[in-house]
Structures are given as structure tokens and as C-alpha cells.
Scaffold this motif. Structure first.
Motif, PDB file in Angstrom:
ATOM      1  N   ARG A 166       0.845  -1.207   0.000  1.00 35.65           N
ATOM      2  CA  ARG A 166       0.000   0.000   0.000  1.00 35.65           C
ATOM      3  C   ARG A 166       0.877   1.254   0.000  1.00 35.65           C
ATOM      4  O   ARG A 166       0.629   2.203  -0.734  1.00 35.65           O
ATOM      5  CB  ARG A 166      -0.941  -0.019   1.205  1.00 35.65           C
ATOM      6  CG  ARG A 166      -1.942   1.134   1.199  1.00 35.65           C
ATOM      7  CD  ARG A 166      -2.847   1.120   2.414  1.00 35.65           C
ATOM      8  NE  ARG A 166      -2.037   1.336   3.603  1.00 35.65           N
ATOM      9  CZ  ARG A 166      -2.176   0.682   4.747  1.00 35.65           C
ATOM     10  NH1 ARG A 166      -3.080  -0.253   4.873  1.00 35.65           N
ATOM     11  NH2 ARG A 166      -1.404   0.940   5.775  1.00 35.65           N
ATOM     12  N   ASP A 167       1.929   1.244   0.817  1.00 36.66           N
ATOM     13  CA  ASP A 167       2.854   2.379   0.850  1.00 36.66           C
ATOM     14  C   ASP A 167       3.538   2.574  -0.502  1.00 36.66           C
ATOM     15  O   ASP A 167       3.700   3.707  -0.960  1.00 36.66           O
ATOM     16  CB  ASP A 167       3.924   2.183   1.935  1.00 36.66           C
ATOM     17  CG  ASP A 167       3.382   2.278   3.344  1.00 36.66           C
ATOM     18  OD1 ASP A 167       2.216   2.694   3.537  1.00 36.66           O
ATOM     19  OD2 ASP A 167       4.133   1.929   4.277  1.00 36.66           O
ATOM     20  N   LEU A 168       3.929   1.472  -1.121  1.00 37.41           N
ATOM     21  CA  LEU A 168       4.555   1.552  -2.449  1.00 37.41           C
ATOM     22  C   LEU A 168       3.621   2.255  -3.440  1.00 37.41           C
ATOM     23  O   LEU A 168       4.044   3.165  -4.167  1.00 37.41           O
ATOM     24  CB  LEU A 168       4.897   0.154  -2.973  1.00 37.41           C
ATOM     25  CG  LEU A 168       6.224  -0.443  -2.538  1.00 37.41           C
ATOM     26  CD1 LEU A 168       6.259  -1.940  -2.818  1.00 37.41           C
ATOM     27  CD2 LEU A 168       7.377   0.252  -3.220  1.00 37.41           C
ATOM     28  N   LYS A 169       2.371   1.837  -3.467  1.00 36.72           N
ATOM     29  CA  LYS A 169       1.407   2.436  -4.400  1.00 36.72           C
ATOM     30  C   LYS A 169       1.203   3.920  -4.113  1.00 36.72           C
ATOM     31  O   LYS A 169       1.155   4.739  -5.041  1.00 36.72           O
ATOM     32  CB  LYS A 169       0.077   1.689  -4.341  1.00 36.72           C
ATOM     33  CG  LYS A 169       0.136   0.326  -4.992  1.00 36.72           C
ATOM     34  CD  LYS A 169      -1.177  -0.407  -4.866  1.00 36.72           C
ATOM     35  CE  LYS A 169      -1.036  -1.821  -5.408  1.00 36.72           C
ATOM     36  NZ  LYS A 169      -2.220  -2.621  -5.211  1.00 36.72           N
ATOM     37  N   LYS A 170       1.088   4.271  -2.845  1.00 38.58           N
ATOM     38  CA  LYS A 170       0.904   5.689  -2.475  1.00 38.58           C
ATOM     39  C   LYS A 170       2.073   6.544  -2.947  1.00 38.58           C
ATOM     40  O   LYS A 170       1.890   7.617  -3.511  1.00 38.58           O
ATOM     41  CB  LYS A 170       0.774   5.839  -0.951  1.00 38.58           C
ATOM     42  CG  LYS A 170      -0.570   5.575  -0.393  1.00 38.58           C
ATOM     43  CD  LYS A 170      -0.537   5.870   1.111  1.00 38.58           C
ATOM     44  CE  LYS A 170      -1.805   5.487   1.785  1.00 38.58           C
ATOM     45  NZ  LYS A 170      -1.748   5.733   3.238  1.00 38.58           N
TER      46      LYS A 170
END
Length: 183
Positions: A166-170
Motif C-alpha cells: 500500500r505504501d509503495l502504491k501511495k
């Protein structure tokens, strides 16, 4: 008192929890801070963050970190956890350089002691990535998260893996928006 305050916080009675945490901290004011007092201070700081009292939380978390370093040494798990909390609070008040100054050695020691796939190491890496992203250094942020993703992908910690992804996508979206705005 600390356990009761933590329970009150968990059930949403934040005013009562804050009062009890404050009583636990102030009851020993002026005395050598033992582990229970430091825990109460850290818990009060965490509660204050959620109540948007970040400046007071920052003072508490920095005091806990400094005291832990003096009492337990740089490498003690309690000190490392206190450092991670202090860095998180510094991040919240947008003091990114100060946060990294604390977080880099803390995350390095977590990595050394527990390995890359350990939850404490991952928490530190995720925070580091958010700091780098806030500073506009998206590639460094993504690099750290990709390393964490690889380490978690071979284990059985799906919860942390999902958070890292999720952090990667953000951060990828944030980078792409910043690139689109650049001439």
C-alpha cells in the motif's frame, strides 16, 4: 495505573485515559524514571498525538528516548522503540531531518538485530520511506520499500506485506503526480 489507562484508551475513553497517564507520569516527577514511568510517558505521548497535541507529545517522546539512551544504552530494545516513536512524532510535525537523524541508526540496529522481515524493522523502513517521500526523494523511498517487500514476500507476514505494498502504491502515485507537475 498505566494498564488501566491503556484499557480506557482502547475502549475510547480518551479523557479518562489521558488523566490516568498524566497521574502515572506526575506521581514520579523528580524521581529517577523507571521503565514503568517511561512507558506511561510514551503511552501518554502516543495518546496526545491522536488528540492533536503533537508538540507536547514530541517533548515526551524525545525525553523518553533521551532517558532510555542514558539508562539502557543505545542498543537496548526499549531505547530503539523509544527512538522509533520519537522519529514518528518528529515526522508528524514535519521535522524530517531530525526524524531521520534518529531513525537511521535505530532502523540499522533493528535490521542488525532482527533482520529485514521483522515487524520493528519494517515499521522503521515504512517511516523512513514516508520521510523521504515527504522530502521529495521518491526513488529512495521506493527503494527501501521494495527491499522490504522482497523480504516479506518469502515469509508468512501478509499483514505487513500488504501495508508495504500500500505504501509503495501511495508513493508511486505521489511521485507520478509530482512528475506530471514538473515542466
Amino acid at each position: 495505573m498505566n494498564n488501566l489507562a491503556s484499557r480506557l484508551r482502547a475502549i475510547g475513553k480518551l479523557d479518562e485515559a489521558e488523566q490516568l497517564f498524566r497521574r502515572a507520569v506526575h506521581a514520579r516527577q523528580g524521581q529517577t524514571k523507571d521503565k514503568n514511568t517511561l512507558t506511561a510517558m510514551a503511552n501518554l505521548g502516543s495518546l496526545l498525538i491522536h488528540r492533536d497535541k503533537t508538540e507536547e507529545a514530541l517533548q515526551l517522546h524525545l525525553e523518553v528516548f533521551t532517558t532510555c539512551r542514558q539508562q539502557f544504552g543505545e542498543d537496548h530494545t526499549t531505547t530503539l522503540t523509544a527512538g522509533s516513536r520519537a522519529a514518528q512524532t518528529l515526522y508528524r510535525v514535519k521535522q524530517y531531518e531530525e526524524a531521520l537523524e534518529i531513525l537511521l541508526p535505530v532502523s540499522s540496529k533493528f535490521l542488525e538485530r532482527h533482520g529485514l522481515a521483522h515487524h520493528n524493522t519494517i515499521i522503521a523502513i515504512r517511516l523512513m520511506a514516508r520521510i523521504y517521500s515527504a522530502q521529495g526523494d521518491f526513488e529512495t523511498a521506493l527503494e527501501h520499500l521494495r527491499e522490504a517487500e522482497k523480504a516479506l514476500a518469502v515469509g508468512d507476514n501478509d499483514h505487513l506485506l500488504q501495508r508495504v505494498r500500500r505504501d509503495l502504491k501511495k508513493i508511486e502515485r505521489k511521485r507520478d503526480r509530482a512528475s506530471a507537475k514538473s515542466p
